[in-house]
Design an enzyme around this catalytic site. Structure first.
Site, short mmCIF file in Angstrom:
data_model
loop_
_atom_site.label_atom_id
_atom_site.label_comp_id
_atom_site.label_asym_id
_atom_site.label_seq_id
_atom_site.Cartn_x
_atom_site.Cartn_y
_atom_site.Cartn_z
CD GLU A 20 -2.71 0.96 2.72
OE1 GLU A 20 -3.89 1.56 2.64
OE2 GLU A 20 -2.27 0.51 3.67
CE LYS A 47 -7.87 0.82 3.20
NZ LYS A 47 -6.69 1.44 3.98
CB CYS A 104 -4.54 -1.75 4.33
SG CYS A 104 -3.66 -1.50 5.88
#
Length: 211
Positions: A6, A81, A122
């Site tokens: 990330e 995301k 994440c």
């Protein structure tokens, strides 16, 4: 195939830096350079995530966007995301929602050297329904979680969550992770947990990096 973490090209130390350094995906300089590297080295690359400019949607905001290019340097798809991370403890305070918009779509990319790749980033790791959707709706053979986990949450949850996602979905999980101190130790700096990991469908860790 190469997997990057990330925010692999920049760990911003302020909201203003996050906005100022955002770019188009595709169309920006980072995707161009990664595509060139992939073509020159004849290897697929997963660009874990970068900050994608989103001023046409909401001024002053970005997306946290992962992308994949193939061994010819062709752009094969992106994922924004969906779950945004916020934490406030004595040890660390972070608020991704201050600068970032949530994505709303699943992304699976077929034909990679590891099969069909399901993209997540994440904090998405904490939401099992996303990984199960990638596996069952997108037929993902591998689910990735490029990350920049904090040290406190990494110590407690990183390995067990990655192993859980692998076992419950009966697929490989690959998590390339930022490690070490960012921001030179000054204001806005932070430390990432590291421990990049590959887990097989039975939950066994087959590869792990350092912290």
């Amino acid at each position: 195939m190469l997997f990057l973490p990330e925010c692999f090209s920049l760990m911003a130390t302020s909201s203003s830096m996050t906005i100022a350094e955002s770019e188009r995906v595709p169309g920006g300089e980072t995707v161009r350079q990664i595509s060139e590297m992939a073509r020159d080295n004849k290897i697929w690359i997963s660009g874990g995530s970068i900050h994608e400019r989103a001023d046409e949607v909401e001024e002053g905001k970005v997306w946290n966007t992962g992308f994949v290019v193939d061994d010819k340097g062709e752009f094969r798809g992106k994922y924004r995301k969906a779950h945004l991370f916020t934490i406030e403890t004595p040890a660390v305070t972070l608020g991704e929602t201050l600068t970032t918009l949530p994505g709303s779509s699943l992304t699976c990319i077929s034909g990679t050297p590891v099969g069909t790749l399901g993209l997540a980033i994440c904090y998405d790791l904490r939401f099992p329904y996303l990984s199960s959707s990638l596996r069952r709706l997108g037929s993902a053979d591998v689910i990735i979680y490029p990350s920049a986990f904090t040290v406190p949450t990494g110590l407690d949850h990183w390995s067990v969550l990655l192993r859980s996602r692998a076992v419950e979905n009966q697929c490989y999980v690959v998590a390339a992770a930022q490690a070490g101190r960012h921001g030179g130790g000054g204001e806005g700096g932070r430390t990432s947990y590291g421990h990049s990991m590959c887990v097989e469908p039975g939950g066994r860790v087959v590869a792990e990096g350092g912290g």
